[in-house]
Write an enzyme that holds these catalytic residues in place. Structure first.
Site, short mmCIF file in Angstrom:
data_model
loop_
_atom_site.label_atom_id
_atom_site.label_comp_id
_atom_site.label_asym_id
_atom_site.label_seq_id
_atom_site.Cartn_x
_atom_site.Cartn_y
_atom_site.Cartn_z
N HIS A 1 1.16 3.87 -12.83
CA HIS A 1 0.74 3.16 -12.09
C HIS A 1 -0.12 2.15 -12.43
CE1 HIS A 1 3.43 4.66 -8.41
NE2 HIS A 1 2.65 5.49 -9.08
N GLU B 1 -12.86 10.33 17.45
CA GLU B 1 -12.67 11.14 15.96
C GLU B 1 -13.70 9.79 15.68
OE1 GLU B 1 -10.34 9.34 16.69
OE2 GLU B 1 -8.04 10.71 16.71
N VAL C 1 -8.65 -17.48 5.82
CA VAL C 1 -8.65 -17.94 4.95
C VAL C 1 -7.35 -17.26 4.18
CG1 VAL C 1 -10.52 -18.45 4.07
CG2 VAL C 1 -10.01 -16.36 3.83
N SER D 1 -8.55 -2.51 15.89
CA SER D 1 -8.46 -2.48 14.36
C SER D 1 -7.64 -3.50 13.39
CB SER D 1 -8.00 -1.33 13.43
OG SER D 1 -6.82 -0.77 13.89
N CYS E 1 6.67 4.07 -11.76
CA CYS E 1 6.69 4.77 -11.74
C CYS E 1 7.64 5.46 -11.01
CB CYS E 1 5.80 5.03 -10.44
SG CYS E 1 5.49 6.73 -10.31
N GLU F 1 -1.01 -0.89 -11.83
CA GLU F 1 -1.97 -1.66 -10.67
C GLU F 1 -2.70 -1.45 -10.11
OE1 GLU F 1 1.40 0.23 -10.64
OE2 GLU F 1 1.48 0.96 -7.98
#
Ligand code: GLN
Length: 554
Positions: free
Chosen positions: A515, A161, A252, A26, A391, A517
């Site tokens: 939030h 899983e 990159v 992963s 927050c 963002e």
């Protein structure tokens, strides 16, 4: 981007699905590869959406620790989801819903609820077909109304899983026309000790995929560099794909350049040909200019922003990093984020805080590191350093003001100190009734009314804004008059909830209970971040020209 023209997709072409799996390990950037492919298809005029499949048993990411999974991303419908959905929203310029994050927990929960309700009376409820049917239904429903749906399967092929999900994809393949489906496998192509690109791990992972009945159409090999021709040929030979179906995805310096790089490799053309939609695409010359212009725009100088949090992990604050980048694009400046550990506010952490051109105190939970955050707010307030509190960072600014300006000793949030004599941040009565922790905070998009004539009104250039929330605690209504008595103003509210704060006698001191963002996009930077960065740039410019005392105007 949504502003680009669409071709008017021919519905007789059928809905197209691109399934993206990962091999070897992963953390290969499978999500970014998938999102970049989606961006290129969107650039070509198609309506693209995405589904992220997370094979864990949690119903959603809301209760997960950012140390393990990175930030919990919040959608406008209040869904608390995997951070990859943030990448899809940012790359595709779309707003997704919780239905676009399919987890084992969600699937099993609905199958078991249906079983209890008697929907399967007489039947033995099994993974095949009941769970796999539920998975396929969710994917098809999420794809509704679009031309192409990218479905990314989290984890790595071979994980126990992910089996029910991969089995669902196998069934998908037999239920849909060949031309409507495409399987993309993103895998690692490591270098050997003597620098040779090794294909064996890829061969093994494709073998694993084929053992469960899935044959990849496209292989993307992750290596620091481009794959060499002979590496591609070898992968093609062993994995039963043609050489032109093997693509590189080298490292990159900026994730937003990945679409341009895979476009140079011809991935988009190959995908469109294979799905039979190439003829409906916009002409090549009209496709990626806007994206290219955004990500290659010249920058003048670099500013340093201190991010004062308790997780020393970029992924834990991913959307803040991205929102800063977007604001940097708009203001044409590079942003360096300096990590300041709020739990270790000494030595190099204090030095970084003091050196920073601007300070952000982000969201968070629990008391660890909050004293450091309050110190950081004080530093920003007393030294006129541009400050953005998000927050928990907003709540810290309220507490700092209560303690250090109003002299309310030991003022605190009831979340952090139940015994505080001055709970300036507290829980509202409706939250007191809540027992479960999952999905019960104030979540998702809510409107804030903005007071005219304030910094907030200038930042948003509007009398309201709608931003995403994820919090349980609020400014205590009993303290509002007192809190507003010495220069602090709540300039954004939602009924009795305080949403935005600012300090009158400070060049830029801005906090939001929400939030911002999460709504920031490369081509639509978040207003508070843009305002913050403007104040930062103005301040560093006026420091280099000591005579200039221009007021900061947003
Ligand atoms: N812990 C605080 C609350 O629940 C802030 C939450 C956050 O920063 N997301 O209100």
């Amino acid at each position: 981007m949504p502003t680009e023209p669409t071709t008017g997709y021919d519905p007789t072409l059928g809905k197209k699905f691109i399934f993206v799996t990962g091999g070897v390990m992963s953390g290969l950037g499978k999500g970014i590869t998938a999102a970049s492919t989606g961006r290129l298809l969107a650039n070509a005029g198609f309506d693209v959406t995405a589904v992220k499949v997370d094979p864990y048993l949690n119903v959603d990411a809301g209760t997960m620790n950012p140390y393990e999974h990175g930030e919990v991303y919040v959608l406008k419908d209040g869904g608390e989801v995997d951070l990859d959905l943030g990448n899809y929203e940012r790359f595709l310029g779309i707003d997704m819903t919780s239905d676009h994050n399919v987890t084992t927990g969600k699937t099993y929960q609905s199958v078991i609820e249906a079983e209890r309700a008697g929907d399967y009376l007489g039947k033995t409820v099994q993974i095949i077909p009941h769970v796999t049917d539920d998975i396929k239904r969710r994917i098809r429903e999420a794809a509704e109304g679009t031309d192409v749906c990218i479905v990314e399967i989290g984890g790595t092929v071979g994980d126990i899983e992910s089996m029910p999900f991969l089995e669902s994809l196998r069934q998908f393949a037999s239920e849909e026309d060949d031309e409507d489906l495409l399987f993309m496998h993103v895998t690692l192509v490591p270098d050997s000790m003597n620098g040779e690109q090794k294909t064996k791990p890829t061969q093994h992972s494709v073998k694993e995929l084929r053992s469960i009945g899935l044959q990849p159409d496209i292989l993307v090999g992750r290596n620091e560099d481009h794959l060499e021709e002979q590496t591609k040929t070898k992968i093609a030979r062993f994995c039963d794909v043609s050489t032109d179906a093997v693509f590189s995805n080298p490292d990159v310096d900026d994730i937003y350049k990945v679409p341009l790089m895979v476009e140079d490799e011809g991935l988009d053309e190959y995908v469109m040909e294979r799905l039979g939609i190439a003829k409906s695409a916009l002409p090549k010359a009209e496709r990626s200019q806007r994206w290219r212009e955004l990500v290659t725009r010249d920058r003048e100088g670099t500013v340093e922003i201190a991010l004062v949090g308790k997780y020393g992990l970029e992924d834990a604050y991913m959307s803040i990093h991205e929102a800063l980048k977007h604001a940097g694009i708009e203001r044409e400046v590079d942003v360096d984020v300096l990590w300041v550990d709020s739990d270790q506010m000494h030595d190099e952490h204090t030095e970084r805080l003091e050196a920073a051109d601007g300070i952000i105190v982000p969201g968070g939970f629990g008391s660890r590191g909050t004293d450091g955050k309050i110190d950081a707010v004080r530093h920003a307030r007393e030294n006129n350093v541009p400050f953005l509190g998000l927050c928990l960072g907003f709540q810290m600014a309220v507490i700092e003001h209560a303690r250090n300006v109003l002299g309310l000793e030991d003022a605190n949030s009831a979340e952090l100190d139940e015994e505080t004599p001055h709970p300036v941040i507290d829980i509202l009565p409706e939250q007191k009734e809540v027992d479960d922790m999952g999905g019960t905070m104030r979540l998702g998009a809510h409107e804030t009314q903005i007071e005219p004539g304030t910094l907030a009104a200038r930042i948003y250039a509007d009398d309201s804004c709608t931003e995403r929330h994820r919090h349980r605690y609020e400014v205590n209504p009993n303290y509002i008059d007192q809190l507003e008595s010495e220069g602090l103003a709540f300039s954004g509210t939602a009924g009795r909830r305080m949403e935005i704060l600012e300090h009158e006698d400070h060049p830029f001191f801005f906090g939001t209970q929400f939030h911002p963002e999460f709504r920031s996009r490369p081509d639509r930077a978040s207003p508070p971040f843009v305002g913050f960065l403007k104040a930062v740039v103005d301040r560093s410019e006026s420091e280099t020209e000591p005579q200039s005392e221009d007021e900061v105007t947003i």
